[in-house]
Design an enzyme around this catalytic site. Structure first.
Site, PDB file in Angstrom:
ATOM      1  N   HIS A  65      17.960   8.769   4.234  1.00 12.93           N
ATOM      2  CA  HIS A  65      19.011   7.756   4.066  1.00 12.93           C
ATOM      3  C   HIS A  65      18.444   6.521   3.378  1.00 12.93           C
ATOM      4  CE1 HIS A  65      21.264   9.942   7.453  1.00 12.93           C
ATOM      5  NE2 HIS A  65      21.852  10.196   6.296  1.00 12.93           N
ATOM      6  N   ALA A  66      19.130   6.104   2.305  1.00 14.36           N
ATOM      7  CA  ALA A  66      18.589   5.099   1.403  1.00 14.36           C
ATOM      8  C   ALA A  66      18.264   3.759   2.070  1.00 14.36           C
ATOM      9  CB  ALA A  66      19.588   4.883   0.257  1.00 14.36           C
ATOM     10  N   ARG A  67      19.129   3.309   2.959  1.00 15.71           N
ATOM     11  CA  ARG A  67      18.981   1.946   3.493  1.00 15.71           C
ATOM     12  C   ARG A  67      17.995   1.838   4.652  1.00 15.71           C
ATOM     13  NH1 ARG A  67      25.143   2.147   5.752  1.00 15.71           N
ATOM     14  NH2 ARG A  67      24.832   3.665   7.415  1.00 15.71           N
ATOM     15  N   GLU A  68      17.452   2.966   5.112  1.00 16.58           N
ATOM     16  CA  GLU A  68      16.575   2.938   6.287  1.00 16.58           C
ATOM     17  C   GLU A  68      15.137   2.690   5.843  1.00 16.58           C
ATOM     18  OE1 GLU A  68      17.685   6.679   8.134  1.00 16.58           O
ATOM     19  OE2 GLU A  68      19.784   6.040   8.269  1.00 16.58           O
ATOM     20  N   ARG A 123      23.745   4.441   1.704  1.00 19.49           N
ATOM     21  CA  ARG A 123      23.160   5.475   2.573  1.00 19.49           C
ATOM     22  C   ARG A 123      22.944   6.806   1.840  1.00 19.49           C
ATOM     23  NH1 ARG A 123      23.566   7.534   8.122  1.00 19.49           N
ATOM     24  NH2 ARG A 123      24.455   9.610   8.220  1.00 19.49           N
ATOM     25  N   ASN A 140      22.043  14.087   4.942  1.00 22.22           N
ATOM     26  CA  ASN A 140      21.826  14.652   6.278  1.00 22.22           C
ATOM     27  C   ASN A 140      23.105  15.279   6.843  1.00 22.22           C
ATOM     28  OD1 ASN A 140      19.710  15.261   8.010  1.00 22.22           O
ATOM     29  ND2 ASN A 140      20.305  13.663   9.482  1.00 22.22           N
ATOM     30  N   ARG A 141      24.031  15.609   5.940  1.00 17.18           N
ATOM     31  CA  ARG A 141      25.211  16.409   6.315  1.00 17.18           C
ATOM     32  C   ARG A 141      25.356  17.596   5.375  1.00 17.18           C
ATOM     33  NH1 ARG A 141      24.397  13.228   9.466  1.00 17.18           N
ATOM     34  NH2 ARG A 141      25.757  11.801  10.639  1.00 17.18           N
ATOM     35  N   HIS A 201      14.062   8.523  10.423  1.00 13.95           N
ATOM     36  CA  HIS A 201      15.253   7.710  10.137  1.00 13.95           C
ATOM     37  C   HIS A 201      15.133   6.386  10.885  1.00 13.95           C
ATOM     38  CE1 HIS A 201      18.087  10.885   8.410  1.00 13.95           C
ATOM     39  NE2 HIS A 201      17.086  11.638   8.851  1.00 13.95           N
ATOM     40  N   SER A 202      16.145   5.537  10.717  1.00 10.17           N
ATOM     41  CA  SER A 202      16.309   4.383  11.589  1.00 10.17           C
ATOM     42  C   SER A 202      17.802   4.116  11.675  1.00 10.17           C
ATOM     43  CB  SER A 202      15.577   3.153  11.035  1.00 10.17           C
ATOM     44  OG  SER A 202      16.271   2.588   9.928  1.00 10.17           O
ATOM     45  N   TYR A 203      18.315   3.374  12.626  1.00  7.36           N
ATOM     46  CA  TYR A 203      17.584   2.785  13.708  1.00  7.36           C
ATOM     47  C   TYR A 203      18.194   3.269  15.013  1.00  7.36           C
ATOM     48  CZ  TYR A 203      21.745  -0.148  13.826  1.00  7.36           C
ATOM     49  OH  TYR A 203      23.052  -0.550  13.887  1.00  7.36           O
ATOM     50  N   TYR A 253      25.271  11.495  18.664  1.00  9.43           N
ATOM     51  CA  TYR A 253      26.636  11.992  18.421  1.00  9.43           C
ATOM     52  C   TYR A 253      26.547  13.380  17.797  1.00  9.43           C
ATOM     53  CZ  TYR A 253      25.070   9.367  14.246  1.00  9.43           C
ATOM     54  OH  TYR A 253      24.328   8.832  13.222  1.00  9.43           O
ATOM     55  N   GLU A 275      14.416   8.194  15.166  1.00  9.11           N
ATOM     56  CA  GLU A 275      15.151   6.995  14.783  1.00  9.11           C
ATOM     57  C   GLU A 275      14.269   5.825  15.191  1.00  9.11           C
ATOM     58  OE1 GLU A 275      18.029   6.827  13.210  1.00  9.11           O
ATOM     59  OE2 GLU A 275      19.093   8.705  13.617  1.00  9.11           O
TER      60      GLU A 275
HETATM   61  O1  0X9 Z   1      23.427  10.591  11.553  1.00  7.07           O
HETATM   62  C1  0X9 Z   1      22.298  10.882  11.135  1.00  7.07           C
HETATM   63  O2  0X9 Z   1      22.106  11.571  10.139  1.00  7.07           O
HETATM   64  C2  0X9 Z   1      21.073  10.377  11.897  1.00  7.07           C
HETATM   65  N1  0X9 Z   1      21.285   9.009  12.315  1.00  7.07           N
HETATM   66  S1  0X9 Z   1      21.273   7.828  11.162  1.00  7.07           S
HETATM   67  O3  0X9 Z   1      21.685   6.592  11.781  1.00  7.07           O
HETATM   68  N2  0X9 Z   1      19.789   7.620  10.651  1.00  7.07           N
HETATM   69  O4  0X9 Z   1      22.123   8.231  10.072  1.00  7.07           O
HETATM   70  C3  0X9 Z   1      20.843  11.251  13.103  1.00  7.07           C
HETATM   71  C4  0X9 Z   1      20.512  12.673  12.769  1.00  7.07           C
HETATM   72  C5  0X9 Z   1      20.421  13.571  13.973  1.00  7.07           C
HETATM   73  N3  0X9 Z   1      20.401  14.952  13.606  1.00  7.07           N
HETATM   74  C6  0X9 Z   1      21.499  15.608  13.120  1.00  7.07           C
HETATM   75  N4  0X9 Z   1      22.674  15.040  13.069  1.00  7.07           N
HETATM   76  N5  0X9 Z   1      21.337  16.856  12.764  1.00  7.07           N
HETATM   77 ZN    ZN Z   2      19.285   8.159   8.741  1.00  4.78          ZN
END
Ligand code: 0X9
Ligand code: ZN
Length: 313
Positions: A65-68, A123, A140-141, A201-203, A253, A275
């Protein structure tokens, strides 16, 4: 100029990658795994004592993620520490003797560069989407792990969006993002050697492990929880920073299409998402004064996991 205690721009990280890999050629090498959407080379660093046979390996990436910004800062710190403590720190020496550590210093380079030049809170990637002027997919999706799955009767994917204008857009198909495809291809090619996948990642101060695309517990849930808790207590031992550990879905989540779940389902058992600091006071805008303490404490957690993996090869 490059500094380990500053947030370095992409051009500075890139020249650092070139400089550090030529000055330590016994312990480090670089290889390209492809290019980003905007054509920047994705360079992977391989740390470890040279060997004639293939060694078991750990894969570590930063900056999905770009902003982290603290995340790429950690990968740079890790490389520096690995090189400077090899030969004096017994754990690092034994790790790099027995294993290789692949480090991808910035995964989402186009996005990272954009956060330095135009929008600090960006992001996603920077790829075009058809039928809209909204750019980018959440890298990350975009993995083939319950990708953009709709859970239940609702039309919404779990923690992922079908809307290209959303910050959690899952993409037109899994691996639509060339950056994701490049890394997935590398891990698939080397899957028999890769024993652990760590992504920074953060945070929120968390050590997460699969699953995030479902509330079902991973087959190795108890072991992963034990390792995550061990990592969190190693981290806390330095400055008292508190981390929570648990499976992604229940701990932050549900969110489908993440790299950790994908690596785990591919067969990489020790798959963890960190994180890093903080818990929200500064959030993504973590002051540079916190780079050093954050990296130092995180080193303890990463080294804890590495030692565990090494012991259980
Ligand atoms: O949402 C995310 O991709 C991650 N949090 S962030 O705030 N850095 O964007 C958490 C990723 C946890 N793992 C998966 N969702 N597979
Ligand atoms: Zn992230």
């Amino acid at each position: 100029t490059h500094s380990y205690t500053k947030y370095n721009s992409w051009p500075r990280v890139q020249s650092w990658i070139d400089a550090i890999s030529t000055s330590n050629s016994q312990l480090i090498s670089k290889q390209s795994i492809g290019s980003t959407y905007e054509g920047r080379p994705m360079t992977l660093l391989k740390l470890g004592r040279k060997s004639s046979t293939t060694k078991p390996a750990i894969f570590l990436d930063c900056g999905i993620h770009a902003r982290e910004w603290i995340s790429p800062a950690f990968c740079q710190w890790f490389v520096k520490e690995a090189l400077s403590t090899y030969g004096s720190d017994s754990q690092m020496t034994s790790l790099l003797d027995q294993m290789d550590v692949y480090v991808l210093p910035v995964f989402n380079i186009d996005g990272y560069d954009y956060t330095h030049k135009s929008n600090r809170m960006w992001r996603k990637t920077r790829s075009r989407n058809s039928g809209t002027s909204c750019l980018g997919t959440d890298p990350n999706r975009n993995w083939n792990a319950g990708w953009c799955c709709k859970s239940g009767p609702s039309a919404r994917a779990a923690g992922a969006s079908k809307n290209p204008c959303s910050d959690t857009y899952c993409g037109s198909r899994f691996e639509s993002e060339i950056e994701v495809k490049n890394v997935a291809d590398f891990i698939r090619r080397n899957k028999s050697n890769i024993k652990a996948y760590l992504t920074i990642h953060s945070y929120s101060q968390l050590v997460l492990f699969p699953y995030s695309y479902t509330y079902q517990l991973a087959a190795h849930h108890s072991e992963l929880l034990k390792v995550a808790q061990g990592a969190a207590s190693a981290l806390r031992s330095l400055y008292g920073t508190r981390y929570t550990s648990g499976p992604g879905a229940a701990t932050i989540y549900p969110a489908a299409g993440g790299s950790d779940d994908w690596a785990y389902d591919l067969g990489v058992k020790y798959s963890f998402t960190f994180e890093l600091r903080d818990t929200g006071r500064y959030g993504f805008l973590l002051p540079e004064s916190q780079i050093k303490p954050t990296c130092m404490e995180t080193m303890l957690a990463v080294k804890y996991i590495a030692a565990y993996v090494q012991k259980n090869l």
